[in-house]
Design an enzyme around this catalytic site. Structure first.
Site, PDB file in Angstrom:
ATOM      1  N   GLY A   1       0.836  -1.198   0.000  1.00 35.10           N
ATOM      2  CA  GLY A   1       0.000   0.000   0.000  1.00 35.10           C
ATOM      3  C   GLY A   1       0.868   1.244   0.000  1.00 35.10           C
ATOM      4  O   GLY A   1       2.023   1.202   0.449  1.00 35.10           O
TER       5      GLY A   1
ATOM      6  N   GLN B   1       2.883   9.879   1.265  1.00 33.10           N
ATOM      7  CA  GLN B   1       4.204   9.243   1.177  1.00 33.10           C
ATOM      8  C   GLN B   1       4.958   9.612  -0.096  1.00 33.10           C
ATOM      9  O   GLN B   1       6.137   9.293  -0.231  1.00 33.10           O
ATOM     10  CB  GLN B   1       4.060   7.720   1.270  1.00 33.10           C
ATOM     11  CG  GLN B   1       3.571   7.270   2.647  1.00 33.10           C
ATOM     12  CD  GLN B   1       3.434   5.771   2.701  1.00 33.10           C
ATOM     13  OE1 GLN B   1       2.439   5.227   2.251  1.00 33.10           O
ATOM     14  NE2 GLN B   1       4.427   5.089   3.232  1.00 33.10           N
TER      15      GLN B   1
ATOM     16  N   CYS C   1       6.397  -0.049   7.024  1.00 31.50           N
ATOM     17  CA  CYS C   1       5.912   1.131   6.295  1.00 31.50           C
ATOM     18  C   CYS C   1       7.031   1.602   5.387  1.00 31.50           C
ATOM     19  O   CYS C   1       8.188   1.668   5.823  1.00 31.50           O
ATOM     20  CB  CYS C   1       5.524   2.228   7.290  1.00 31.50           C
ATOM     21  SG  CYS C   1       4.927   3.738   6.500  1.00 31.50           S
ATOM     22  N   LEU C   2       6.709   1.912   4.129  1.00 33.19           N
ATOM     23  CA  LEU C   2       7.753   2.342   3.188  1.00 33.19           C
ATOM     24  C   LEU C   2       8.420   3.644   3.638  1.00 33.19           C
ATOM     25  O   LEU C   2       9.536   3.931   3.221  1.00 33.19           O
ATOM     26  CB  LEU C   2       7.169   2.497   1.783  1.00 33.19           C
ATOM     27  CG  LEU C   2       6.655   1.209   1.127  1.00 33.19           C
ATOM     28  CD1 LEU C   2       6.088   1.501  -0.261  1.00 33.19           C
ATOM     29  CD2 LEU C   2       7.735   0.152   1.054  1.00 33.19           C
TER      30      LEU C   2
ATOM     31  N   HIS D   1      -3.922   0.895   7.815  1.00 31.84           N
ATOM     32  CA  HIS D   1      -2.613   1.550   7.846  1.00 31.84           C
ATOM     33  C   HIS D   1      -2.579   2.723   6.854  1.00 31.84           C
ATOM     34  O   HIS D   1      -2.140   3.832   7.204  1.00 31.84           O
ATOM     35  CB  HIS D   1      -1.529   0.515   7.516  1.00 31.84           C
ATOM     36  CG  HIS D   1      -0.138   1.060   7.469  1.00 31.84           C
ATOM     37  ND1 HIS D   1       0.836   0.713   8.380  1.00 31.84           N
ATOM     38  CD2 HIS D   1       0.457   1.943   6.612  1.00 31.84           C
ATOM     39  CE1 HIS D   1       1.955   1.362   8.093  1.00 31.84           C
ATOM     40  NE2 HIS D   1       1.761   2.108   7.016  1.00 31.84           N
ATOM     41  N   GLU D   2      -3.067   2.475   5.620  1.00 35.12           N
ATOM     42  CA  GLU D   2      -3.003   3.510   4.579  1.00 35.12           C
ATOM     43  C   GLU D   2      -3.968   4.661   4.850  1.00 35.12           C
ATOM     44  O   GLU D   2      -3.616   5.820   4.657  1.00 35.12           O
ATOM     45  CB  GLU D   2      -3.268   2.904   3.197  1.00 35.12           C
ATOM     46  CG  GLU D   2      -2.262   1.859   2.741  1.00 35.12           C
ATOM     47  CD  GLU D   2      -0.807   2.281   2.895  1.00 35.12           C
ATOM     48  OE1 GLU D   2      -0.510   3.477   2.765  1.00 35.12           O
ATOM     49  OE2 GLU D   2       0.026   1.403   3.169  1.00 35.12           O
TER      50      GLU D   2
ATOM     51  N   HIS E   1      -2.618   7.097   7.219  1.00 36.66           N
ATOM     52  CA  HIS E   1      -1.711   8.064   6.568  1.00 36.66           C
ATOM     53  C   HIS E   1      -2.481   9.280   6.049  1.00 36.66           C
ATOM     54  O   HIS E   1      -1.985  10.408   6.111  1.00 36.66           O
ATOM     55  CB  HIS E   1      -1.017   7.424   5.361  1.00 36.66           C
ATOM     56  CG  HIS E   1       0.250   6.689   5.679  1.00 36.66           C
ATOM     57  ND1 HIS E   1       1.364   7.302   6.211  1.00 36.66           N
ATOM     58  CD2 HIS E   1       0.595   5.386   5.495  1.00 36.66           C
ATOM     59  CE1 HIS E   1       2.339   6.404   6.346  1.00 36.66           C
ATOM     60  NE2 HIS E   1       1.891   5.235   5.929  1.00 36.66           N
TER      61      HIS E   1
HETATM   62 ZN    ZN Z   1       2.845   3.448   5.883  1.00 37.45          ZN
END
Ligand code: ZN
Length: 192
Positions: free
Chosen positions: A45, A50, A107-108, A149-150, A153
């Site tokens: 995701g 991000q 997480c990226l 999670h997304e 963000h």
């Molecule tokens: Zn993340």
């Protein structure tokens, strides 16, 4: 086009995303670039924050993960997850359902930092797709977790905010290092 992934310490990660009222060519390009970026980074995701845009937009694809199952229900019927992917969520509203369960998350924007996070095991989602059409579904397992999670963000909430104090304690030093690196990189850009 693969975009640079914003890392922890950059203020845009704490910004609440603006609602998307019209799907412009720019939004469609951003969606394509976010998928390219997410696949290149082997993520499941990616949120607009991000890649530097505070918008209510996230992209997901759980097909690459074989060892953590996902569940999907459409109009109350269990449906095939793979054929629902890739998934674009615009202006998503997520209602938690089911009991809290623990699961590993990364997480990226936080390379190499993983922790167990407790979240409800299912969510009801209403969102728009990349054509601006409304749709709704229920998701569980990895997909349910990734969506939570997304969409966090999109509201400037990060998985570290949901870690237990014990889990946070374990990654505290790595977080401080990452934050300092990001701030140094930002200062270097500004000084140019
Ligand atoms: Zn993340």
């Amino acid at each position: 086009m693969i975009l640079p992934v914003i890392r922890y310490g950059h203020p845009v990660l704490r910004k609440k995303g603006a609602r998307i009222e019209t799907i412009t060519d720019e939004i469609q390009q951003l969606v394509a670039d976010m998928f390219a970026t997410m696949y290149a980074a082997r993520g499941v995701g990616l949120a607009a924050q991000q890649v530097g845009h505070a918008l209510q937009l996230t992209v997901l694809d759980v097909r690459g993960v074989k060892d953590r199952p996902s569940q999907l229900w459409l109009q109350g019927h269990e449906a095939d997850v793979a054929s629902f992917m890739p998934l674009v969520l615009i202006n998503p509203i997520v209602n938690p359902m089911g009991k809290p369960v623990k699961g590993a998350e990364g997480c990226l924007s936080f390379p190499e930092i993983y922790a167990d996070i407790e979240r409800p095991d299912e969510v009801d989602v209403i969102a728009q797709n990349e054509r601006g059409e409304s749709f709704s579904f229920r998701a569980g397992g990895l997909l349910g977790r990734a969506i939570q999670h997304e969409t966090d963000h999109l509201h400037g909430i990060l998985y570290i905010d949901r870690m237990s104090s014990a889990a946070l304690d374990e990654v505290k030093e790595d977080l401080a290092t990452l934050q300092a690196e990001t701030k140094r990189a930002l200062a270097a850009v500004r000084a140019r």
